[in-house]
Design a protein around this motif. Sequence first.
Motif, short mmCIF file in Angstrom:
data_model
loop_
_atom_site.label_atom_id
_atom_site.label_comp_id
_atom_site.label_asym_id
_atom_site.label_seq_id
_atom_site.Cartn_x
_atom_site.Cartn_y
_atom_site.Cartn_z
N ALA A 258 0.82 -1.22 0.00
CA ALA A 258 0.00 0.00 0.00
C ALA A 258 0.85 1.26 0.00
O ALA A 258 0.37 2.34 -0.36
CB ALA A 258 -0.93 0.00 1.21
N SER A 259 2.11 1.15 0.39
CA SER A 259 2.99 2.32 0.35
C SER A 259 3.27 2.78 -1.07
O SER A 259 3.71 3.91 -1.29
CB SER A 259 4.31 2.00 1.06
N LEU A 260 3.02 1.88 -2.04
CA LEU A 260 3.29 2.14 -3.46
C LEU A 260 4.77 2.40 -3.73
O LEU A 260 5.14 3.07 -4.68
CB LEU A 260 2.46 3.32 -3.98
N SER A 261 5.62 1.84 -2.86
CA SER A 261 7.07 1.88 -3.08
C SER A 261 7.44 0.65 -3.90
O SER A 261 7.24 -0.48 -3.47
CB SER A 261 7.81 1.87 -1.74
N ALA A 263 10.34 -0.55 -4.64
CA ALA A 263 11.37 -1.35 -3.97
C ALA A 263 10.75 -2.21 -2.87
O ALA A 263 11.10 -3.39 -2.72
CB ALA A 263 12.44 -0.43 -3.38
N ALA A 264 9.82 -1.63 -2.11
CA ALA A 264 9.18 -2.38 -1.03
C ALA A 264 8.31 -3.51 -1.57
O ALA A 264 8.27 -4.60 -1.00
CB ALA A 264 8.35 -1.44 -0.16
N ILE A 265 7.62 -3.26 -2.67
CA ILE A 265 6.78 -4.30 -3.27
C ILE A 265 7.64 -5.49 -3.68
O ILE A 265 7.34 -6.64 -3.37
CB ILE A 265 6.00 -3.74 -4.48
N LEU A 266 8.74 -5.20 -4.38
CA LEU A 266 9.64 -6.27 -4.83
C LEU A 266 10.28 -6.99 -3.65
O LEU A 266 10.30 -8.23 -3.58
CB LEU A 266 10.71 -5.68 -5.75
#
Length: 500
Positions: A258-261, A263-266
């Motif tokens: 949900a942060s739409l980052s 790098a964080a998603i990956l």
Amino acid sequence: MNWFARNVLLIHVLVLVVALGWIHGGTRAELLVPVVPWLALMILEWLLVFPQARNAESLADSRERVWRALVRDPLTYLTLVLGTLLAIPLFNVAAPPVFDAAAQQWSIPAPPFKGLPYCVNPDQHAVLLLWFLPVCVAALAVKHGLLKKSKRILLEAVCWNGAALAVLGFVQLGTGTTDLLWLTPMKSYFFSSFGYPNFAGAYFTLTAALSYGLWFQSFTEAKGLAAVDTGMADRESTLAVTHRLLLPAAFCFVAAFASLSRAAILLSVLVFASMSLLMVLAVWSRLQTSARVIVLCSLFAVTVGGGASVLVLRFDSLRNEIREITLSAVVERVTGKNHYHARVARAIIGDYPYFGIGGWGYPRYQPAYLTPEEEKRMQIEGGANVHNDALQFLAEQGFVGFGLLVAIALTLGLPLLWQAWRLGRSASAPQEASTVGIIQPPDSFLGRIPAPLIGVWAGTTATLCHAMGDLPFRSPAVLIIWMMAFACAPGWLPTLRRRS
């Protein structure tokens, strides 16, 4: 000694963690000044005066033990040297670079005392003291002032705090507010208490990994499969107690998306996949066929459930972010080859290799290093950072300051790695009676490693990878969780016999 006196150090460390997370991720210095320095001083005071005492140990004995440990710990001296190094520039201030229109070139004034660390803005540089010193003091307090049980309680509390921040983010998305915490108007996308999506992404990826590791530890203890028994779960525990940490793990994993980052998603996907594989391999040989089916079905259900949950969170925006996650985009972000920030930072490092140009000096020096073509496409929003933590800290603190930061991290990480290695190779029981002990040494190396350690290494490694293409360590909320993970992890390590 009453309950408060026994736990006053634990309470203050937890309050510091919560404060840095909820006060805009620790990025609003003007809000930190009235809170953080005093908390750090109180933590230091309680560490020296009221450390937690072991069984049959008096308060005086516990103080003597802690003081002796502090004197012997390299982290103590690294913290003192780092504090001194960061304080000197407050009294050695240089004027920022000035463009000479007549000569059509930049002039860079020298500081009053050449050869010493300096800065161009003492107010901005002083922010680094708010970042690093409280975090290092808290790490020392947890490492030496808390008993193993309190370290485990603290890390679980950190995970629940992450879950609370995730819920805050979901509520803000649900209400459609454009004000962070319903107080601060924001022009760009934000999530939870973090004004910058990549700060939020790094924070929730790390807390998700920690929560997942703690859940697996509780689950294996309840099933009698844990390599190390903490005494915090048993076979009589209810499902709610055994699986309580699935809630913060799920909330934080979804919050990372949900942060739409990107790098964080990956990284959150890689963390979930790698941790699931390692933890299943750790207990697979001791599972019956029916249990193996249950484990695989549970992982499949969690994956599907997590994916379904993500669909309701700004699906269009999330889909666009996921589409931009490509190998070429990752390589470009890490190398910085198509942007000027990495080149400018390297040029500054080459000119000021020892002590750098001071905290937040990069945006002041950046214009002096830009080429005419780079000036035309100069980044305005987000352009004050290199978006590579290593390069920016090298540019602003030089090899000396950056080396101290690396040494502090290694001081916490390497002993933990060595203890885990010894534990993985040992099949013996603990040397001393303890609340933490090996109950049935598994046959495999991986099976002897407590699950929380897998969570610590997976989460902290993910943050390091994120730092290669962004700036997660410039958020004190991320920084303190990263340090607390290493400081709390020994709470799951038993005392092993030394080989004669």
